[in-house]
Design a protein around this motif. Sequence first.
Motif, short mmCIF file in Angstrom:
data_model
loop_
_atom_site.label_atom_id
_atom_site.label_comp_id
_atom_site.label_asym_id
_atom_site.label_seq_id
_atom_site.Cartn_x
_atom_site.Cartn_y
_atom_site.Cartn_z
N ALA A 212 4.94 -1.70 -0.11
CA ALA A 212 4.94 -1.16 -1.58
C ALA A 212 5.96 -2.01 -2.48
N LEU A 213 6.96 -2.59 -2.05
CA LEU A 213 7.69 -3.25 -3.06
C LEU A 213 6.90 -4.64 -3.19
N SER B 16 -1.44 -0.42 -4.25
CA SER B 16 -2.30 -1.12 -5.09
C SER B 16 -3.28 -0.15 -5.43
N ARG B 17 -3.84 0.75 -4.50
CA ARG B 17 -4.83 1.87 -4.87
C ARG B 17 -4.08 2.74 -5.77
N LEU B 18 -2.96 3.15 -5.41
CA LEU B 18 -2.19 4.24 -6.02
C LEU B 18 -2.31 3.87 -7.36
N LEU B 19 -1.52 2.60 -7.69
CA LEU B 19 -1.37 2.31 -9.15
C LEU B 19 -2.78 1.94 -9.92
N SER B 20 -3.71 1.74 -9.38
CA SER B 20 -4.82 1.60 -10.16
C SER B 20 -5.53 2.83 -10.57
N ARG C 264 5.80 -5.54 -7.11
CA ARG C 264 6.27 -6.99 -7.81
C ARG C 264 5.07 -7.58 -8.24
N ARG C 265 3.84 -7.80 -7.42
CA ARG C 265 2.60 -8.32 -7.75
C ARG C 265 2.12 -7.75 -9.28
N ALA C 266 2.24 -6.26 -9.31
CA ALA C 266 1.90 -5.58 -10.62
C ALA C 266 2.73 -5.70 -11.83
N GLY C 267 4.03 -6.39 -11.62
CA GLY C 267 4.91 -6.49 -12.78
C GLY C 267 5.79 -5.33 -12.95
N GLN D 229 3.06 -2.88 7.45
CA GLN D 229 3.45 -3.48 5.86
C GLN D 229 2.29 -3.49 5.24
N ALA D 230 1.20 -4.28 5.61
CA ALA D 230 -0.07 -4.38 5.27
C ALA D 230 -0.72 -3.14 4.40
N SER D 231 -0.52 -2.05 5.11
CA SER D 231 -1.17 -0.73 4.59
C SER D 231 -0.46 -0.26 3.59
N GLY D 232 0.95 -0.41 3.51
CA GLY D 232 1.79 -0.11 2.56
C GLY D 232 1.64 -0.71 1.38
N ASP D 233 1.12 -1.94 1.09
CA ASP D 233 0.78 -3.03 0.16
C ASP D 233 -0.50 -2.55 -0.53
N TYR D 234 -1.52 -2.45 0.48
CA TYR D 234 -2.78 -1.96 -0.06
C TYR D 234 -3.02 -0.42 -0.49
N ALA D 235 -2.06 0.61 0.06
CA ALA D 235 -2.09 1.83 -0.49
C ALA D 235 -1.49 1.86 -1.94
#
Length: 335
Positions: A259-260, A236-240, A264-267, A228-234
């Motif tokens: 990823a979800l 965030s990198r992708l969106l940036s 959500r954090r990125a709006g 899960q943590a790697s999906g979150d981090y990946a």
Amino acid sequence: MLRPTLADVARAAGVSTATASRVLNGFPRVSPQRRKQVESAMLALGYARQRAARATTSRQTGSIALVVCEEVPRLFTDPYFPRIAAGVGRELTAVGLQLVLLTVPATDDYQEPVLRYLDGGHVDGALVVGMHGRRPLDVGWLGIPVVFGGRPVQAGRSDRLSYVDADNQGGARLATQRLLDGGRQTVATIAGPQDMTAGVDRLLGYRQAVARAGRYDDGLVVFGDFGQASGDYATSRLLSRRPDVDGIFAASDMMAVGALRALRRAGRKVPEDVAVVGFDDLPISSWTDPPLTTVRQPVEEMGARMTGELLALIDGSPARRCTVLDTQLVPRKSA
């Protein structure tokens, strides 16, 4: 008097069990000095393989080993492993056999005690799951039948080993096509570890689908570890670097959950702004907000089929046994 094992030979020769195995199996990438050390130790100890005698004797111990090649914390946090074990346990209970659980972190030091145990006459066969290619568990020399969960990663040897796998490529194509058919223009993937065949095959299926649609872009590929943590981090990198992403195929449900959270954090709203598809159909995929569209692989059935194939080998089947189970798309509200 107990017969010497390959682990005893390795210890006497001052090399790892994996190196002794490579000498025994004729692999070329062993230095002449180490080869001589191993051969001398085998002669001094009177080592003999005795593979045929053990392999043709049915169910001597009444126990089967489930070998999980992962760090112990991952064993209890990743739902995949309990589901495999449930399928295995169900089949073994039906025939009155015991299950022995062995964990092997991906280091040589931790492999040797497990290999020594497997070669010591304690179990009639072994089921191996969670294989990584960086330090694959070298079981080819053992005198007991072995069946892998997933196509094994040993280079050049998978054509000699038995396994049960899911159609990872086909499932990844289904997941990616779902996003493309939904009108998504910029479809990315969070790929799994590339030292595991599931990670490799799911990335290949994604690439096949986007290439067929004329939308392949290597900049839309990021990597995680199925957690899960790697999906979150990946994500965030992708969106940036690619804020235009409007579809994500995550190669595991746990990475999709991450990823979800990042979206959500990125709006970003799901699926209005970004659609998400996972892989596995874990129970958590029904509880996410929104519920996760995913690809179902029959994990419990994989455990059961692995066990059935292993029992057939123990009972004298001479043939290599390989099975690939179908996957299917499970549509929900995230895509």
